[in-house]
Each structure stands twice: as structure tokens, then as C-alpha cells.
Design a protein around this motif. Structure first.
Motif, PDB file in Angstrom:
ATOM      1  N   TRP A 116      11.941   6.155   5.358  1.00  0.00           N
ATOM      2  CA  TRP A 116      12.777   5.845   6.522  1.00  0.00           C
ATOM      3  C   TRP A 116      13.784   4.752   6.201  1.00  0.00           C
ATOM      4  CZ3 TRP A 116       9.336   5.747  11.584  1.00  0.00           C
ATOM      5  CH2 TRP A 116       8.866   7.045  11.822  1.00  0.00           C
ATOM      6  N   ARG A 117      13.377   3.767   5.427  1.00  0.00           N
ATOM      7  CA  ARG A 117      14.296   2.688   5.070  1.00  0.00           C
ATOM      8  C   ARG A 117      15.348   3.188   4.079  1.00  0.00           C
ATOM      9  NH1 ARG A 117      10.919  -0.351   2.967  1.00  0.00           N
ATOM     10  NH2 ARG A 117      11.611  -0.267   0.815  1.00  0.00           N
TER      11      ARG A 117
ATOM     12  N   GLY B  54       4.967  -0.373   1.684  1.00  0.00           N
ATOM     13  CA  GLY B  54       6.154   0.346   2.144  1.00  0.00           C
ATOM     14  C   GLY B  54       7.339  -0.559   2.385  1.00  0.00           C
ATOM     15  N   SER B  55       7.098  -1.833   2.684  1.00  0.00           N
ATOM     16  CA  SER B  55       8.184  -2.786   2.895  1.00  0.00           C
ATOM     17  C   SER B  55       8.732  -3.309   1.577  1.00  0.00           C
ATOM     18  CB  SER B  55       7.697  -3.966   3.740  1.00  0.00           C
ATOM     19  OG  SER B  55       7.262  -3.527   5.009  1.00  0.00           O
ATOM     20  N   TYR B  56       7.935  -3.254   0.537  1.00  0.00           N
ATOM     21  CA  TYR B  56       8.337  -3.790  -0.767  1.00  0.00           C
ATOM     22  C   TYR B  56       8.955  -2.722  -1.667  1.00  0.00           C
ATOM     23  CZ  TYR B  56       7.912  -5.736  -5.483  1.00  0.00           C
ATOM     24  OH  TYR B  56       8.164  -6.155  -6.760  1.00  0.00           O
ATOM     25  N   ALA B  57       8.341  -1.529  -1.722  1.00  0.00           N
ATOM     26  CA  ALA B  57       8.790  -0.479  -2.641  1.00  0.00           C
ATOM     27  C   ALA B  57      10.040   0.216  -2.118  1.00  0.00           C
ATOM     28  CB  ALA B  57       7.674   0.543  -2.848  1.00  0.00           C
TER      29      ALA B  57
ATOM     30  N   ALA C  10       7.726   4.052  -6.976  1.00  0.00           N
ATOM     31  CA  ALA C  10       7.190   2.696  -6.828  1.00  0.00           C
ATOM     32  C   ALA C  10       6.009   2.685  -5.863  1.00  0.00           C
ATOM     33  CB  ALA C  10       8.287   1.751  -6.334  1.00  0.00           C
ATOM     34  N   VAL C  11       6.121   3.425  -4.765  1.00  0.00           N
ATOM     35  CA  VAL C  11       5.013   3.512  -3.813  1.00  0.00           C
ATOM     36  C   VAL C  11       3.770   4.076  -4.491  1.00  0.00           C
ATOM     37  CG1 VAL C  11       4.155   4.671  -1.748  1.00  0.00           C
ATOM     38  CG2 VAL C  11       6.458   3.721  -1.764  1.00  0.00           C
ATOM     39  N   ALA C  12       3.941   5.183  -5.221  1.00  0.00           N
ATOM     40  CA  ALA C  12       2.806   5.824  -5.890  1.00  0.00           C
ATOM     41  C   ALA C  12       2.173   4.894  -6.918  1.00  0.00           C
ATOM     42  CB  ALA C  12       3.259   7.121  -6.554  1.00  0.00           C
ATOM     43  N   ALA C  13       3.007   4.196  -7.683  1.00  0.00           N
ATOM     44  CA  ALA C  13       2.494   3.314  -8.731  1.00  0.00           C
ATOM     45  C   ALA C  13       1.713   2.145  -8.128  1.00  0.00           C
ATOM     46  CB  ALA C  13       3.652   2.797  -9.589  1.00  0.00           C
ATOM     47  N   ILE C  14       2.296   1.504  -7.122  1.00  0.00           N
ATOM     48  CA  ILE C  14       1.640   0.340  -6.516  1.00  0.00           C
ATOM     49  C   ILE C  14       0.359   0.750  -5.799  1.00  0.00           C
ATOM     50  CG2 ILE C  14       1.868  -1.502  -4.820  1.00  0.00           C
ATOM     51  CD1 ILE C  14       4.899  -1.439  -5.358  1.00  0.00           C
TER      52      ILE C  14
ATOM     53  N   ILE D  18       1.319 -10.605   6.677  1.00  0.00           N
ATOM     54  CA  ILE D  18       2.173 -10.450   5.497  1.00  0.00           C
ATOM     55  C   ILE D  18       3.152  -9.297   5.703  1.00  0.00           C
ATOM     56  CG2 ILE D  18       2.206  -9.867   3.036  1.00  0.00           C
ATOM     57  CD1 ILE D  18      -0.519 -11.215   2.795  1.00  0.00           C
ATOM     58  N   GLY D  19       2.656  -8.202   6.275  1.00  0.00           N
ATOM     59  CA  GLY D  19       3.508  -7.048   6.516  1.00  0.00           C
ATOM     60  C   GLY D  19       4.655  -7.357   7.467  1.00  0.00           C
ATOM     61  N   LEU D  20       4.387  -8.109   8.524  1.00  0.00           N
ATOM     62  CA  LEU D  20       5.434  -8.477   9.482  1.00  0.00           C
ATOM     63  C   LEU D  20       6.464  -9.402   8.837  1.00  0.00           C
ATOM     64  CD1 LEU D  20       3.326  -9.066  12.721  1.00  0.00           C
ATOM     65  CD2 LEU D  20       4.798  -7.114  12.189  1.00  0.00           C
ATOM     66  N   LYS D  21       6.001 -10.262   7.930  1.00  0.00           N
ATOM     67  CA  LYS D  21       6.920 -11.181   7.259  1.00  0.00           C
ATOM     68  C   LYS D  21       7.798 -10.456   6.235  1.00  0.00           C
ATOM     69  CE  LYS D  21       5.793 -15.238   9.029  1.00  0.00           C
ATOM     70  NZ  LYS D  21       6.789 -16.099   9.736  1.00  0.00           N
ATOM     71  N   THR D  22       7.261  -9.442   5.579  1.00  0.00           N
ATOM     72  CA  THR D  22       7.997  -8.770   4.504  1.00  0.00           C
ATOM     73  C   THR D  22       8.729  -7.517   4.964  1.00  0.00           C
ATOM     74  OG1 THR D  22       6.009  -7.493   3.883  1.00  0.00           O
ATOM     75  CG2 THR D  22       6.361  -9.613   2.770  1.00  0.00           C
ATOM     76  N   PHE D  23       8.529  -7.111   6.221  1.00  0.00           N
ATOM     77  CA  PHE D  23       9.124  -5.862   6.708  1.00  0.00           C
ATOM     78  C   PHE D  23      10.652  -5.915   6.628  1.00  0.00           C
ATOM     79  CE2 PHE D  23      10.812  -2.999   9.910  1.00  0.00           C
ATOM     80  CZ  PHE D  23      10.095  -1.839   9.658  1.00  0.00           C
ATOM     81  N   ARG D  24      11.225  -4.803   6.156  1.00  0.00           N
ATOM     82  CA  ARG D  24      12.685  -4.694   6.067  1.00  0.00           C
ATOM     83  C   ARG D  24      13.145  -3.450   6.811  1.00  0.00           C
ATOM     84  NH1 ARG D  24      14.426  -4.202   0.193  1.00  0.00           N
ATOM     85  NH2 ARG D  24      12.444  -3.083  -0.019  1.00  0.00           N
ATOM     86  N   TRP D  25      14.176  -3.593   7.619  1.00  0.00           N
ATOM     87  CA  TRP D  25      14.724  -2.452   8.355  1.00  0.00           C
ATOM     88  C   TRP D  25      15.647  -1.624   7.462  1.00  0.00           C
ATOM     89  CZ3 TRP D  25      13.204  -0.991  13.147  1.00  0.00           C
ATOM     90  CH2 TRP D  25      12.529  -1.927  13.933  1.00  0.00           C
TER      91      TRP D  25
END
Length: 251
Positions: free
Chosen positions: A80-81, A157-160, A165-169, A240-247
Motif C-alpha cells: 500500500w505504501r 511493513g513500515s520499515y521494508a 525485504a519483507v520476506a527476508a526480514i 514501536i510500530g506507531l513510531k515507525t509507521f510511514r504513509w
């Protein structure tokens, strides 16, 4: 239709349409049950004298449900991002809690069906798992387990930024956690230091609580301890998720 209902409905349709992903969401953990169940059919753990199925079935079920929660949330947020859908959603009155809540409801539904299918298969005569008297307590355990692992999916999901990258992490996290938390092997068979280290993993608490609820292999206190541990992990990774979330990938 509210934004929550619209997001939930669109997410449901997307999951149903992806037949391959839907199939492997349910078939992948069942494959482990079949393999381990047939290998250790009728065998007992020497240390406890209990059947392997009482260790394997609840643990693999927990791992399968956790896997679906982590990957489902992480891949969705990343896609989505990347496609700028989140940026468009942000331009509407839809809030971040609404976006996450819609995915949470879908994850609970998928996890409930997974648990039902898995438990039914594990109780077949060829495997022989028997439900304990406390099996209804598996429901709150399931909800807390999905909640805890879902928050980890939010962080990933907010980082990758790519599917790779999602699969690897996610795989680097979930596969070792499965072995160290007792999903594939009884914890009694692991070294003492690894059993201690597993206390720092949310899947350990999910496994212990699920085992205590489904087959009564552990004391009732394990359900309380397991649920408390899952709540702690959910709060920590949720913040942590709320802090790292990116739109958007642009931000």
C-alpha cells in the motif's frame, strides 16, 4: 459505508481473489503437522512420557497463525505504501487506527479459520491429538497471539520497501523463532541456555499458552503467564510500530 467497513471489505476481497496466497496460508503449516505427525506417530518424549503430538500440534498451529499475521500485515503495508495507496487514504478522514483495525479484524478471521482447520486435522485418528478440558481458553490466547505478532508485522511493513525485504526480514525472524520457541521441537529437548533465551520471544508465550489450553500439557498458570507475555510484546511492538509507521515512501 464507513472507512473501516470499506477497508475491511476491500481487504477481504483482495485476500479471497489471491487463491495461491490463500491456499498456502492454510496448507503451509498443515504440511509441517503432517510431516512431523507421521514421523513421530505414536512416539513419546522420553523426558515426560507424553506423545509428541501434544508438543507439535499446538506449537505448529501457533507458528502458522503467527506467520500469517506477520506476513499478512507486513506485505499489505509495504504494498500500500509503495503503490501510494496509504498516501491517498491519508488524504481522506481515515485515521491510522482505522487502517490498522481493518487489517486486525481480517487477521483475526484468518487466524480463527486456521486454528479451526488445524485443530480438526490434528484430531484425526492418524495424528491422535485430544483436546483438554480447558480448550475454550484457547480463544483468548489466539486473539492475544495474533495481536502480539501482528504488531511485529506493522514494524516490518513500515520499515521494508520491497516484497523481497519483507520476506527476508520476516523469515529471518519467524523461522529461528519457531525452532527456539518449541514450535517444531519440544523445549525439553533444547539446551538450557536456549530455553532461557526463548523467554525473550513472543512465540514462546503463544506456544506455552496454546499448549496449556488445547491439550492441557502444561499447568493452568502457563495460560496466564503466556497471555501476560503476549500483552507486553503487543504493547512494546505496538508503540514501536506507531513510531515507525510511514504513509509514503517519500516520507
Amino acid at each position: 459505508m464507513s472507512s473501516f467497513a470499506a477497508l475491511t471489505a476491500s481487504g477481504y476481497r483482495a485476500q479471497v481473489r489471491d487463491k495461491a496466497a490463500l491456499f498456502f496460508t492454510f496448507a503451509f503449516p498443515l504440511l509441517f503437522l503432517v510431516v512431523f505427525g507421521l514421523i513421530f506417530s505414536g512416539q513419546s518424549v522420553e523426558e515426560t512420557g507424553q506423545l509428541y503430538i501434544t508438543y507439535i500440534a499446538p506449537g505448529v498451529m501457533s507458528w502458522g497463525v503467527a506467520n500469517a499475521a506477520v506476513f499478512g500485515m507486513a506485505f499489505t503495508l509495504m504494498q500500500w505504501r509503495r503503490d501510494d495507496l496509504l498516501r491517498l487514504i491519508r488524504m481522506t478522514p481515515t485515521s491510522l487506527p482505522t487502517v490498522l483495525a481493518s487489517r486486525y479484524v481480517l487477521a483475526l478471521a484468518v487466524g480463527a479459520v486456521q486454528a479451526l482447520v488445524f485443530t480438526t486435522v490434528a484430531m484425526l485418528p492418524m495424528f491422535g491429538m485430544e483436546l483438554g478440558a480447558r480448550w475454550p481458553l484457547a480463544l483468548p490466547v489466539l486473539v492475544l497471539g495474533i495481536t502480539s505478532l501482528l504488531t511485529i508485522g506493522v514494524v516490518i511493513g513500515s520499515y521494508a520497501d520491497t516484497p523481497e525485504a519483507v520476506a527476508a526480514i520476516a523469515n529471518s525472524l519467524m523461522v529461528p523463532m519457531a525452532f527456539m520457541s518449541g514450535s517444531f521441537l519440544p523445549l525439553d529437548m533444547l539446551p538450557a541456555w536456549m530455553q532461557t533465551l526463548s523467554r525473550a520471544l513472543p512465540l514462546r508465550y503463544f506456544n506455552d499458552a496454546a499448549s496449556a489450553a488445547l491439550v492441557g500439557r502444561r499447568d493452568l498458570d502457563e495460560i496466564t503467564i503466556g497471555c501476560a507475555g503476549l500483552v507486553v510484546f503487543a504493547l512494546v511492538f505496538g508503540m514501536i510500530g506507531l513510531k515507525t509507521f510511514r504513509w509514503s515512501n517519500r516520507s
